[in-house]
Design a protein around this motif. Structure first.
Motif, PDB file in Angstrom:
ATOM      1  N   SER A   1       0.822  -1.263   0.145  1.00 10.26           N
ATOM      2  CA  SER A   1      -0.003   0.004  -0.032  1.00 10.26           C
ATOM      3  C   SER A   1       0.789   1.441  -0.138  1.00 10.26           C
ATOM      4  CB  SER A   1      -0.827  -0.079   1.119  1.00 10.26           C
ATOM      5  OG  SER A   1      -1.753   1.194   1.067  1.00 10.26           O
ATOM      6  N   GLY A   2       0.147   2.381  -0.378  1.00  6.23           N
ATOM      7  CA  GLY A   2       0.939   3.609  -0.443  1.00  6.23           C
ATOM      8  C   GLY A   2      -0.084   4.732  -0.895  1.00  6.23           C
ATOM      9  N   THR A   3       0.530   6.000  -0.799  1.00  3.19           N
ATOM     10  CA  THR A   3      -0.385   7.210  -1.209  1.00  3.19           C
ATOM     11  C   THR A   3       0.685   7.894  -2.332  1.00  3.19           C
ATOM     12  OG1 THR A   3       0.971   8.692   0.137  1.00  3.19           O
ATOM     13  CG2 THR A   3      -1.073   7.492   1.051  1.00  3.19           C
ATOM     14  N   ALA A   4      -0.362   8.455  -3.430  1.00  2.83           N
ATOM     15  CA  ALA A   4      -0.040   9.075  -4.532  1.00  2.83           C
ATOM     16  C   ALA A   4      -0.929   9.855  -5.441  1.00  2.83           C
ATOM     17  CB  ALA A   4       0.317   7.850  -5.822  1.00  2.83           C
ATOM     18  N   ILE A   5      -0.354  10.636  -6.080  1.00  2.00           N
ATOM     19  CA  ILE A   5      -1.435  11.627  -6.831  1.00  2.00           C
ATOM     20  C   ILE A   5      -1.779  10.865  -8.241  1.00  2.00           C
ATOM     21  CG2 ILE A   5      -1.735  13.699  -8.403  1.00  2.00           C
ATOM     22  CD1 ILE A   5      -1.899  14.219  -5.314  1.00  2.00           C
TER      23      ILE A   5
ATOM     24  N   ARG B   1      -5.144   6.744  -1.868  1.00  2.00           N
ATOM     25  CA  ARG B   1      -4.254   5.875  -1.244  1.00  2.00           C
ATOM     26  C   ARG B   1      -4.504   4.464  -2.017  1.00  2.00           C
ATOM     27  NH1 ARG B   1      -1.382   3.821   2.805  1.00  2.00           N
ATOM     28  NH2 ARG B   1      -1.531   5.960   3.918  1.00  2.00           N
ATOM     29  N   TRP B   2      -3.554   3.708  -2.578  1.00  2.00           N
ATOM     30  CA  TRP B   2      -3.500   2.618  -3.498  1.00  2.00           C
ATOM     31  C   TRP B   2      -3.201   1.331  -2.660  1.00  2.00           C
ATOM     32  CZ3 TRP B   2       1.038  -0.071  -3.559  1.00  2.00           C
ATOM     33  CH2 TRP B   2       2.275   0.616  -3.460  1.00  2.00           C
ATOM     34  N   VAL B   3      -3.854   0.264  -2.927  1.00  2.00           N
ATOM     35  CA  VAL B   3      -3.774  -1.029  -2.250  1.00  2.00           C
ATOM     36  C   VAL B   3      -3.525  -2.198  -3.279  1.00  2.00           C
ATOM     37  CG1 VAL B   3      -4.625  -2.747  -0.663  1.00  2.00           C
ATOM     38  CG2 VAL B   3      -5.114  -0.298  -0.124  1.00  2.00           C
ATOM     39  N   LEU B   4      -2.451  -2.885  -3.263  1.00  2.00           N
ATOM     40  CA  LEU B   4      -2.057  -3.921  -4.420  1.00  2.00           C
ATOM     41  C   LEU B   4      -2.244  -5.366  -3.695  1.00  2.00           C
ATOM     42  CD1 LEU B   4      -1.361  -4.203  -7.164  1.00  2.00           C
ATOM     43  CD2 LEU B   4       1.123  -4.173  -6.401  1.00  2.00           C
ATOM     44  N   THR B   5      -3.136  -6.175  -4.106  1.00  2.00           N
ATOM     45  CA  THR B   5      -3.199  -7.378  -3.562  1.00  2.00           C
ATOM     46  C   THR B   5      -2.666  -8.480  -4.488  1.00  2.00           C
ATOM     47  OG1 THR B   5      -5.571  -7.690  -4.522  1.00  2.00           O
ATOM     48  CG2 THR B   5      -5.123  -6.669  -2.274  1.00  2.00           C
ATOM     49  N   LYS B   6      -2.282  -9.401  -3.761  1.00  2.00           N
ATOM     50  CA  LYS B   6      -1.624 -10.698  -4.617  1.00  2.00           C
ATOM     51  C   LYS B   6      -1.743 -11.907  -3.678  1.00  2.00           C
ATOM     52  CE  LYS B   6       3.066 -11.061  -4.704  1.00  2.00           C
ATOM     53  NZ  LYS B   6       4.563 -10.790  -5.079  1.00  2.00           N
ATOM     54  N   ASP B   7      -2.242 -12.896  -4.391  1.00  6.10           N
ATOM     55  CA  ASP B   7      -2.317 -14.197  -4.027  1.00  6.10           C
ATOM     56  C   ASP B   7      -0.921 -15.034  -3.752  1.00  6.10           C
ATOM     57  OD1 ASP B   7      -3.622 -16.383  -2.957  1.00  6.10           O
ATOM     58  OD2 ASP B   7      -4.264 -17.374  -4.728  1.00  6.10           O
TER      59      ASP B   7
ATOM     60  N   ASP C   1      -5.772 -13.406  -9.568  1.00  9.97           N
ATOM     61  CA  ASP C   1      -5.123 -12.308 -10.354  1.00  9.97           C
ATOM     62  C   ASP C   1      -5.005 -11.361  -9.130  1.00  9.97           C
ATOM     63  OD1 ASP C   1      -5.123 -14.128 -12.576  1.00  9.97           O
ATOM     64  OD2 ASP C   1      -6.931 -13.077 -13.462  1.00  9.97           O
ATOM     65  N   PRO C   2      -3.628 -10.671  -9.610  1.00  9.93           N
ATOM     66  CA  PRO C   2      -3.340  -9.496  -8.643  1.00  9.93           C
ATOM     67  C   PRO C   2      -4.578  -8.474  -9.271  1.00  9.93           C
ATOM     68  CG  PRO C   2      -1.402 -10.385  -9.837  1.00  9.93           C
ATOM     69  CD  PRO C   2      -2.521 -10.920 -10.243  1.00  9.93           C
ATOM     70  N   ALA C   3      -4.910  -7.745  -8.109  1.00  7.55           N
ATOM     71  CA  ALA C   3      -5.761  -6.526  -8.338  1.00  7.55           C
ATOM     72  C   ALA C   3      -5.384  -5.377  -7.403  1.00  7.55           C
ATOM     73  CB  ALA C   3      -7.199  -6.938  -7.945  1.00  7.55           C
ATOM     74  N   ALA C   4      -5.685  -4.227  -7.758  1.00  7.01           N
ATOM     75  CA  ALA C   4      -5.377  -3.000  -7.108  1.00  7.01           C
ATOM     76  C   ALA C   4      -6.886  -2.217  -6.598  1.00  7.01           C
ATOM     77  CB  ALA C   4      -4.546  -2.029  -7.878  1.00  7.01           C
ATOM     78  N   LEU C   5      -6.732  -1.636  -5.654  1.00  2.36           N
ATOM     79  CA  LEU C   5      -7.840  -0.652  -5.198  1.00  2.36           C
ATOM     80  C   LEU C   5      -7.464   0.612  -4.869  1.00  2.36           C
ATOM     81  CD1 LEU C   5      -9.534  -3.144  -2.664  1.00  2.36           C
ATOM     82  CD2 LEU C   5      -9.908  -2.951  -5.013  1.00  2.36           C
ATOM     83  N   LEU C   6      -8.396   1.541  -4.895  1.00  2.03           N
ATOM     84  CA  LEU C   6      -7.968   2.875  -4.347  1.00  2.03           C
ATOM     85  C   LEU C   6      -8.959   3.600  -3.464  1.00  2.03           C
ATOM     86  CD1 LEU C   6      -9.726   5.492  -5.932  1.00  2.03           C
ATOM     87  CD2 LEU C   6      -8.698   4.544  -7.797  1.00  2.03           C
ATOM     88  N   SER C   7      -8.554   4.587  -2.615  1.00  2.00           N
ATOM     89  CA  SER C   7      -9.526   5.186  -1.702  1.00  2.00           C
ATOM     90  C   SER C   7      -9.068   6.655  -1.651  1.00  2.00           C
ATOM     91  CB  SER C   7      -9.321   4.342  -0.236  1.00  2.00           C
ATOM     92  OG  SER C   7      -9.990   5.436   0.729  1.00  2.00           O
ATOM     93  N   THR C   8     -10.027   7.576  -1.843  1.00  7.21           N
ATOM     94  CA  THR C   8     -10.071   8.765  -1.637  1.00  7.21           C
ATOM     95  C   THR C   8      -9.870   9.522  -0.179  1.00  7.21           C
ATOM     96  OG1 THR C   8     -12.529   9.099  -1.535  1.00  7.21           O
ATOM     97  CG2 THR C   8     -11.231   9.202  -3.703  1.00  7.21           C
ATOM     98  N   ASN C   9      -9.909   8.591   0.685  1.00  2.80           N
ATOM     99  CA  ASN C   9      -9.661   8.802   2.119  1.00  2.80           C
ATOM    100  C   ASN C   9      -7.964   8.351   2.497  1.00  2.80           C
ATOM    101  OD1 ASN C   9      -9.448   8.916   5.073  1.00  2.80           O
ATOM    102  ND2 ASN C   9     -11.644   8.786   5.297  1.00  2.80           N
ATOM    103  N   LEU C  10      -7.380   8.853   2.667  1.00  7.40           N
ATOM    104  CA  LEU C  10      -5.835   8.655   2.923  1.00  7.40           C
ATOM    105  C   LEU C  10      -5.656   7.934   4.119  1.00  7.40           C
ATOM    106  CD1 LEU C  10      -4.157  11.535   1.099  1.00  7.40           C
ATOM    107  CD2 LEU C  10      -5.189   9.540   0.055  1.00  7.40           C
ATOM    108  N   ASP C  11      -6.655   7.995   5.106  1.00  8.09           N
ATOM    109  CA  ASP C  11      -6.380   7.777   6.476  1.00  8.09           C
ATOM    110  C   ASP C  11      -6.886   6.392   6.692  1.00  8.09           C
ATOM    111  OD1 ASP C  11      -5.333  10.174   7.257  1.00  8.09           O
ATOM    112  OD2 ASP C  11      -7.410  10.823   7.880  1.00  8.09           O
ATOM    113  N   LEU C  12      -7.571   5.777   5.604  1.00  2.00           N
ATOM    114  CA  LEU C  12      -8.084   4.317   5.966  1.00  2.00           C
ATOM    115  C   LEU C  12      -6.798   3.486   5.717  1.00  2.00           C
ATOM    116  CD1 LEU C  12     -11.427   4.212   3.736  1.00  2.00           C
ATOM    117  CD2 LEU C  12     -10.998   4.465   6.291  1.00  2.00           C
ATOM    118  N   ASP C  13      -6.830   2.428   6.535  1.00  2.00           N
ATOM    119  CA  ASP C  13      -5.614   1.439   6.307  1.00  2.00           C
ATOM    120  C   ASP C  13      -5.992   0.188   5.133  1.00  2.00           C
ATOM    121  OD1 ASP C  13      -7.024  -0.601   7.523  1.00  2.00           O
ATOM    122  OD2 ASP C  13      -6.427   0.213   9.546  1.00  2.00           O
ATOM    123  N   SER C  14      -5.089  -0.506   4.817  1.00  2.25           N
ATOM    124  CA  SER C  14      -5.408  -1.550   3.823  1.00  2.25           C
ATOM    125  C   SER C  14      -6.536  -2.410   4.175  1.00  2.25           C
ATOM    126  CB  SER C  14      -4.045  -2.273   3.546  1.00  2.25           C
ATOM    127  OG  SER C  14      -3.071  -1.359   3.247  1.00  2.25           O
TER     128      SER C  14
END
Length: 450
Positions: free
Chosen positions: A285-289, A301-307, A313-326
């Motif tokens: 996980s991390g933050t970005a523009i 805040r982006w979250v990358l998941t891998k089995d 299959d790997p997938a990515a999520l985003l949240s507009t609230n940067l304070d939420l954890d993965s």
């Protein structure tokens, strides 16, 4: 004529202010008929279900949908407040899901129908088109204690016509993201003092949509693995002139991070991974523009998941609230799957796609009402559960420990029919003309019919 029990009428009475007195009585009849009818959800079928098949002024009930003056949006607000007060009166946040579905309809008089991709029959390699109406529904994703899982409860459903529909009428086309923005902003006005989290699929992962709603709600969606991500803008040096920067240095794409040995992965056990139970996943996980030329910058805040086993299959999520954890972002997004379950349930048990209204106003009202019926039945079933009247009817070949929506609607129907048609005498010596086991079997067959 069959009427709703008083315990069910309490929720319906909250909508009385939307209608005139006569129209409200007709609306209650249609709601009762819609609950009890077996087969198509047409106005005539609803009247037959409540015992009004010989009523000659049946046009009054058609007018509730096609002519009467009442607002679906005001009704949606009332239903939302009922839901929040019943299921989440003191919750620190509320989770909602938004998605679109296609109602397959035919007919030359249905003006708003279009040709769309069939999400059920299509796949990545196979494209299937269908003709129908496109609806966008906003649902409250709330845990139901007696079902032991999260249910998606619709309260606001709007019609989103095709681009051709607007072109033929000389109007500006409103995309799905435009409708979604209006619905989310309306929701934030209805619940001004609540933290609102909205989960959606990749159709709503648009930079302009995220930018327009991020000050009002938190959005969680999928993110492209090749999305252009940048560092946040560094502090501006004193005395520097010129236009302010929108982004910092370019970050590696999430696709590159998958193969980068320097990516820091954390193995995490997700308690409920869709319908597979607990599953171990590797998380980064991390933050970005998130930025694209011509678009406003979107801090995420982006979250990358891998089995670890490579089965997913790997997938990515985003949240507009940067304070939420993965873990929170993944948990909220997984709840989105229940939206698809609700779409299936309203077709199987509430007759969506079987209604036959042709006028524009009746079409715009009938499907939202059927979607809202799912929510009302859930409220009534929760009331029955508190009275120990929510019944599961297992079979020898199918055992289940928790009620499903089929049990909920069957229990609600049972309560209505049992009270009005199968009340026996209080005297034990009176002769019973209908064998009680056969009476129970008759009610069971009726309550389980779609």
């Amino acid at each position: 004529m069959i009427t709703l029990p008083e315990e069910f009428s309490q929720q319906i009475s909250a909508f009385a202010g939307l209608f005139s007195k006569k129209v409200f009585e007709h609306a209650k009849v249609l709601i009762t008929g819609c609950l009890l009818v077996v087969g198509r959800r047409t106005v005539c079928s609803a009247l037959r279900a409540v015992g009004l098949s010989q009523y000659k002024r049946f046009d009054k009930y058609h007018s509730v949908l096609s002519k009467a003056k009442w607002s679906c949006y005001r009704a949606a607000r009332i239903l939302l407040l009922l839901l929040v007060d019943h299921f989440s009166p003191a919750a620190s946040y509320l989770v909602f899901g938004i998605d679109e579905t296609i109602e397959r309809r035919r007919g030359a008089k249905i003006k708003a129908k279009g040709i769309y991709r069939d999400p059920v029959r299509s796949s990545k390699s196979h494209f299937v088109k269908c003709s129908g109406l496109r609806w966008i529904s906003l649902m409250l994703l709330t845990p139901i204690s007696w079902a032991d899982r999260v249910w998606a409860l619709p309260f606001l459903t709007v019609l989103a016509p095709s681009e051709r529909y607007h072109q033929q009428r000389g109007k500006a086309h409103k995309k799905i993201t435009d409708w979604a923005r209006q619905m989310m902003l309306q929701l934030s006005r209805w619940l001004p003092n609540r933290l609102i989290i909205i989960v959606a699929d990749s159709s709503y992962s648009a930079i302009d949509l995220l930018d327009s709603v991020r000050r009002h709600v938190c959005m969680i969606t999928r993110l492209r693995l090749d999305a252009a991500l940048y560092d946040f803008v560094p502090p501006r040096p004193a005395g520097q002139v010129g236009r302010k920067r929108k982004k910092g240095e370019r970050q590696p794409t999430l696709l590159q991070r998958l193969d980068d040995p320097e990516t820091k992965w954390t193995e995490m056990v997700i308690p409920k991974w869709y319908n597979h139970g607990a599953r171990s996943m590797c998380i980064a996980s991390g933050t970005a523009i998130w930025y694209h030329s011509g678009m406003p910058p979107a801090p995420i805040r982006w979250v990358l998941t891998k089995d670890p086993g490579g089965n997913i299959d790997p997938a990515a999520l985003l949240s507009t609230n940067l304070d939420l954890d993965s873990a929170q972002i993944i948990d909220f997004f997984i709840r989105r799957w229940t939206v698809e379950v609700t779409f299936e349930e309203v077709r199987a048990h509430l007759g969506v796609e079987t209604q036959r209204q042709w006028s524009d106003l009746a079409i715009a009202r009938s499907t939202p009402i059927l979607m809202a019926m799912f929510t009302l039945i859930t409220l009534w079933a929760d009331h029955l559960q508190k009275q120990n009247r929510l019944v599961i009817k297992p079979c020898a070949w199918y055992q289940k420990s928790r009620p499903t929506f089929s049990d909920a609607i069957a229990s609600v129907r049972y309560r209505v029919w049992r009270n009005q048609h199968f009340c026996t005498s209080i005297f034990q010596a009176d002769m019973q003309k209908l064998n009680p086991p056969w009476a129970e079997h008759l009610i069971y067959m009726l309550t389980r019919a779609a």
